[in-house]
Every structure is written in structure tokens, then in C-alpha cells.
Design a protein around this motif. Structure first.
Motif: not given
Length: 161
Positions: A23, A26-28, A31, A36, A41-43, A45-46, A49
Motif C-alpha cells: 500500500l 501504491e500511495i507513493k 501521489v 490528489l 488511484e490515491y483514493h 489505495a487510502k 489502507q
């Protein structure tokens, strides 16, 4: 019970790896894509998480609960965890065999019922000869306990589930 502990330990290991390794990567990566506020993809992954964190909490809590179970304290003459129970249900005119297990092992089709299910809760603490009324969503079921083999006894092969 060892199988349950082993399964929970493996699930925890897999989720912890995802949480600490996959995770964050994926977040990196998400970003790096920029903005954001509109980055799906960011949302995602969060959200994943948050889910993994919550599931890890549940699994660790269950491990703690299982660590407190002392099989020596289970009754030898009444239905309890690990008991195999033969009941007669008059409405169906048949004998049914159940084994009371933890929720992780439950499989109604195989006769493995959870101690927290309506039938499991109704049977707990009962003895041979007791009549049990079980309230289920489809109505009431009345069963009489015909045979009982606790976790401390050997179950005959013809009744083993």
C-alpha cells in the motif's frame, strides 16, 4: 483450535505485508501522478489502507480472545464448544448431528455450527434428555438432545463430522 490460530496468524501476516509494503508503494505511485483531489488511484489505495487497518484490528482482537480459551474448563457433561450433539427434531422426524465450533470453522452443510449461531446458543449448557426450543428466522424448531460427546470424549466414527 490450532488450525484457527494458524489461519488467523497467516491472515495477519499477509495483511501486515500489504499495509507496510504494498500500500505505501501504491500511495507513493499515486501521489506522483499529481492532483490528489481527483486522483482515483490515491483514493482507492487510502480506502484499502483503512480497510486493512480495520481488518487487522479485528483479527488481532480475535487472536487475543482465542488465547484466553482454556479447553480444560469446558464441561464434561453438558454441551459446550467442541461437543458433538445428536438431536431429534420431531417436526422433521429425524436425528441430526451437530458439532459446535468457533465461527471461523462453521459450515452448516457439514453439520459444523457456530457456538454463536441460534442453534449453537440454544444447545450450550444443555444435557442429554433436554428439550430445546430454537427461535430462527423461519419460526421455532424443537429438538431433544439424544446423545452428547464433549470435547473431552472420543466421538464414534459414524458420528464424526
Amino acid at each position: 483450535m490450532q488450525d484457527i490460530l494458524k489461519s488467523l496468524t497467516e491472515q495477519i501476516r499477509v495483511l501486515e505485508y500489504e499495509l507496510t509494503t504494498e500500500l505505501p508503494a501504491e500511495i507513493k505511485k499515486a501521489v506522483a501522478l499529481g492532483d490528489l483531489s481527483e486522483n482515483a488511484e490515491y483514493h482507492m489505495a487510502k480506502q484499502r489502507q483503512e480497510f486493512v487497518n480495520a481488518r487487522l484490528g479485528q483479527l488481532k482482537k480475535r487472536m487475543g480472545e482465542l488465547a484466553l480459551v482454556n479447553l480444560d474448563n469446558l464441561p464434561t457433561d453438558k454441551v459446550g464448544f467442541g461437543s458433538t450433539v445428536v438431536v431429534y427434531e420431531e417436526a422433521k422426524d429425524q436425528e441430526i448431528t451437530y458439532k459446535l465450533v468457533m465461527s471461523e470453522e462453521a459450515d452448516v452443510a457439514k453439520g459444523l455450527i457456530s457456538t454463536t449461531s441460534p442453534i449453537g446458543r440454544a444447545l450450550l449448557g444443555k444435557e442429554v434428555g433436554d428439550e430445546v426450543t430454537i427461535v430462527i428466522p423461519t419460526g421455532k424448531r424443537i429438538m431433544e438432545i439424544k446423545k452428547l460427546y464433549t470435547i473431552h470424549e472420543t466421538v464414534p466414527e459414524d458420528l464424526a463430522l
